[in-house]
Design a protein around this motif. Structure first.
Motif, PDB file in Angstrom:
ATOM      1  N   GLU A   2      -5.935  -3.534 -34.897  1.00 57.74           N
ATOM      2  CA  GLU A   2      -7.012  -4.090 -35.712  1.00 57.74           C
ATOM      3  C   GLU A   2      -8.177  -3.112 -35.779  1.00 57.74           C
ATOM      4  O   GLU A   2      -8.657  -2.633 -34.745  1.00 57.74           O
ATOM      5  CB  GLU A   2      -7.480  -5.426 -35.129  1.00 57.74           C
ATOM      6  N   VAL A   3      -8.629  -2.788 -36.998  1.00 53.89           N
ATOM      7  CA  VAL A   3      -9.751  -1.879 -37.184  1.00 53.89           C
ATOM      8  C   VAL A   3     -11.052  -2.656 -37.069  1.00 53.89           C
ATOM      9  O   VAL A   3     -11.233  -3.700 -37.722  1.00 53.89           O
ATOM     10  CB  VAL A   3      -9.662  -1.172 -38.547  1.00 53.89           C
ATOM     11  N   LYS A   4     -11.951  -2.134 -36.232  1.00 48.56           N
ATOM     12  CA  LYS A   4     -13.261  -2.751 -36.036  1.00 48.56           C
ATOM     13  C   LYS A   4     -14.316  -1.658 -36.149  1.00 48.56           C
ATOM     14  O   LYS A   4     -14.618  -0.953 -35.183  1.00 48.56           O
ATOM     15  CB  LYS A   4     -13.346  -3.440 -34.674  1.00 48.56           C
ATOM     16  N   GLY A   5     -14.851  -1.488 -37.355  1.00 48.07           N
ATOM     17  CA  GLY A   5     -15.860  -0.464 -37.594  1.00 48.07           C
ATOM     18  C   GLY A   5     -15.279   0.926 -37.471  1.00 48.07           C
ATOM     19  O   GLY A   5     -14.326   1.283 -38.172  1.00 48.07           O
ATOM     20  N   ASP A   6     -15.849   1.728 -36.565  1.00 50.99           N
ATOM     21  CA  ASP A   6     -15.384   3.104 -36.399  1.00 50.99           C
ATOM     22  C   ASP A   6     -14.327   3.231 -35.306  1.00 50.99           C
ATOM     23  O   ASP A   6     -14.048   4.332 -34.818  1.00 50.99           O
ATOM     24  CB  ASP A   6     -16.568   4.039 -36.096  1.00 50.99           C
ATOM     25  N   ARG A   7     -13.723   2.115 -34.936  1.00 54.60           N
ATOM     26  CA  ARG A   7     -12.692   2.115 -33.894  1.00 54.60           C
ATOM     27  C   ARG A   7     -11.529   1.219 -34.321  1.00 54.60           C
ATOM     28  O   ARG A   7     -11.672   0.310 -35.132  1.00 54.60           O
ATOM     29  CB  ARG A   7     -13.258   1.575 -32.570  1.00 54.60           C
ATOM     30  N   ALA A   8     -10.369   1.502 -33.745  1.00 56.78           N
ATOM     31  CA  ALA A   8      -9.217   0.606 -33.859  1.00 56.78           C
ATOM     32  C   ALA A   8      -8.957   0.031 -32.481  1.00 56.78           C
ATOM     33  O   ALA A   8      -9.105   0.719 -31.468  1.00 56.78           O
ATOM     34  CB  ALA A   8      -7.989   1.361 -34.356  1.00 56.78           C
ATOM     35  N   GLU A   9      -8.585  -1.248 -32.443  1.00 57.19           N
ATOM     36  CA  GLU A   9      -8.269  -1.905 -31.169  1.00 57.19           C
ATOM     37  C   GLU A   9      -6.788  -2.260 -31.146  1.00 57.19           C
ATOM     38  O   GLU A   9      -6.293  -2.984 -32.001  1.00 57.19           O
ATOM     39  CB  GLU A   9      -9.100  -3.163 -30.957  1.00 57.19           C
ATOM     40  N   ASP A  13      -6.218   2.811 -42.491  1.00 55.09           N
ATOM     41  CA  ASP A  13      -7.522   2.781 -41.830  1.00 55.09           C
ATOM     42  C   ASP A  13      -7.364   3.178 -40.365  1.00 55.09           C
ATOM     43  O   ASP A  13      -6.739   2.476 -39.584  1.00 55.09           O
ATOM     44  CB  ASP A  13      -8.136   1.385 -41.926  1.00 55.09           C
ATOM     45  N   THR A  36      -9.132   0.615 -27.185  1.00 57.91           N
ATOM     46  CA  THR A  36      -9.838   1.034 -28.395  1.00 57.91           C
ATOM     47  C   THR A  36      -9.732   2.544 -28.556  1.00 57.91           C
ATOM     48  O   THR A  36      -9.706   3.290 -27.570  1.00 57.91           O
ATOM     49  CB  THR A  36     -11.315   0.618 -28.370  1.00 57.91           C
ATOM     50  N   TYR A  45      -5.995  -4.249 -23.749  1.00 65.22           N
ATOM     51  CA  TYR A  45      -6.636  -3.861 -24.996  1.00 65.22           C
ATOM     52  C   TYR A  45      -7.118  -2.432 -24.872  1.00 65.22           C
ATOM     53  O   TYR A  45      -7.686  -2.031 -23.850  1.00 65.22           O
ATOM     54  CB  TYR A  45      -7.820  -4.791 -25.301  1.00 65.22           C
TER      55      TYR A  45
END
Length: 423
Positions: free
Chosen positions: A152-159, A301, A176, A174
């Protein structure tokens, strides 16, 4: 040679757990994933290498690969070729032939201006060498057996969500990262999770693969022998052995693979070059279907896909792993040239896609044409291809051109991009 390295302490954790953030997460620790980790081991970036299945030599099914000159240059670039060289078999001749026709084409080092036309490396030897190099890489953390279930992409990071252990009570973690690299093979679960659809087709053929032991030393020749049922590759291995990749229609491949050793060798012998004699043993046989596949985009992404997860081609010409290593080379140089705050941004990833997609497409199209042209008994097609082999044998510039293309030297090398070398 050292055995596979042991999962780090971070991979033996209770559930749930937040793992230390990294810059690049490589999903898949096959040769392609291991090679990318090696290429980035002196970059100063934090690297996670994630693999669902613990490595075991017996699970490699004796796989062997023809390594082209461009792959040798890549391994030199990442500083591991000297360690690999004792475990690979150089070959100085590639011999092409069509059925029982006496017309043959022989490629030699003089046609490339190199000391060998190519090399053959067994999967176990290559993988274990790369693993041994990573033993001393302080910036690479190996998580195994961990499987990525979400990205899952969260802003400038993927988790990434990882699970491990008993499916009934799995451990969850988890992680990142700035960039996720999918290198988890042709069936790539990660690619499927990202909604990237492969496009291509099955050939209606399967390859029967086996290793042959011979009594006496043979000429170190790699053979590409074309038959109406499909091409056959015969690769020389160390210690007087050969790896046979025999393409047949699916039902015939199943029947041949099921034969006992004696019957299998009797069936195989007429398809081998006459100078290959005194076969004393044959390994277990394995079957894999042939296909052509390429995804429409290598990037998403904060995500990029490489190697068999991005493309697969017919094994004629031994292009598969070599294409994957060229992906690694181009991506590693892209990563090394990208400022850390922009790592994983789509514009830099699109550059990688544009560089590699069309080059891979050309090679996939070429192998598709070879298989269709030579897996055909219609006499006009037979006449055309034998005329083509005659041209290859007699017109030196054409011969050099074809060999350079097959060796990966005709298309621009990643180093031509003037990006920094791996340090």
């Amino acid at each position: 040679m050292t055995s596979a390295f042991v999962p780090s302490k971070q991979s033996r954790i209770a559930s749930p757990q937040e793992l230390p953030a990294v810059d690049v997460a490589i999903v898949g620790a096959g040769i392609v994933g291991l090679s990318l980790a090696c290429a980035l081991r002196h970059s100063g970036l934090a690297i996670a290498l994630i693999e669902a299945t613990p490595y075991a030599p017996e699970n490699t099914k004796g796989q062997a690969y023809a390594l082209h000159q461009v792959s040798r240059y890549f391994f030199e670039w990442i500083g591991v070729w000297d360690k690999l060289l004792p475990h690979v078999q150089p070959f100085e001749v590639v011999q092409l032939s069509d059925g029982h026709s006496p017309l043959t084409v022989r490629f030699s080092p003089q046609d490339l201006g190199t000391e060998a036309v190519g090399y053959v490396g067994e999967h176990a030897a290559i993988a274990e060498t790369l693993q041994s190099v990573l033993q001393s890489a302080n910036n690479v953390t190996f998580y195994c057996p961990w499987r990525v279930v979400t990205n899952e992409v969260k802003g400038d990071r993927a988790e990434l969500t990882l699970i491990s252990g008993d499916p009934a009570a799995p451990k969850v973690a988890y992680l990142t990262t700035r960039l996720v690299v999918g290198a988890d093979g042709g069936k790539s679960p990660l690619r499927q999770q990202m909604g990237i659809e492969p496009k291509g087709w099955q050939y209606g053929q399967s390859c029967v693969v086996a290793t042959l032991d011979v009594t006496h030393p043979q000429p170190v020749i790699a053979y590409e022998r074309f038959w109406p049922t499909g091409p056959m590759g015969v690769l020389p291995l160390p210690r007087n052995r050969y790896r046979v990749v025999w393409t047949l229609p699916h039902p015939e491949a199943q029947a041949v693979a099921a034969l006992d050793d004696r019957a299998f060798l009797a069936k195989l012998q007429p398809y081998l070059d006459p100078q290959m004699a005194d076969i004393t043993a044959v390994s277990d046989r394995f079957i894999f279907p042939t296909q052509l596949m390429q995804v429409s985009s290598y990037v998403g992404d904060r995500f990029v896909v490489i190697g068999d997860a991005a493309h697969r081609c017919h094994p004629v010409g031994g292009q598969g792993l070599n294409l994957g290593l060229r992906d690694v080379w181009a991506l590693a140089q892209q990563i090394l040239a990208t400022p850390s705050e922009r790592l994983g941004d789509r514009p830099s990833l699109v550059q990688f896609h544009r560089q590699r997609w069309w080059q891979n497409a050309l090679t996939l199209a070429f192998t598709d044409m070879l298989n269709r042209l030579f897996s055909n008994a219609w006499w006009p097609v037979v006449g055309v291809r034998r005329w083509g082999l005659w041209l290859l044998r007699t017109v030196s510039p054409l011969k050099h051109l074809v060999l350079r293309f097959m060796a990966g030297l005709l298309l621009p090398l990643p180093s031509d991009c003037k990006l920094p070398r791996a340090r």
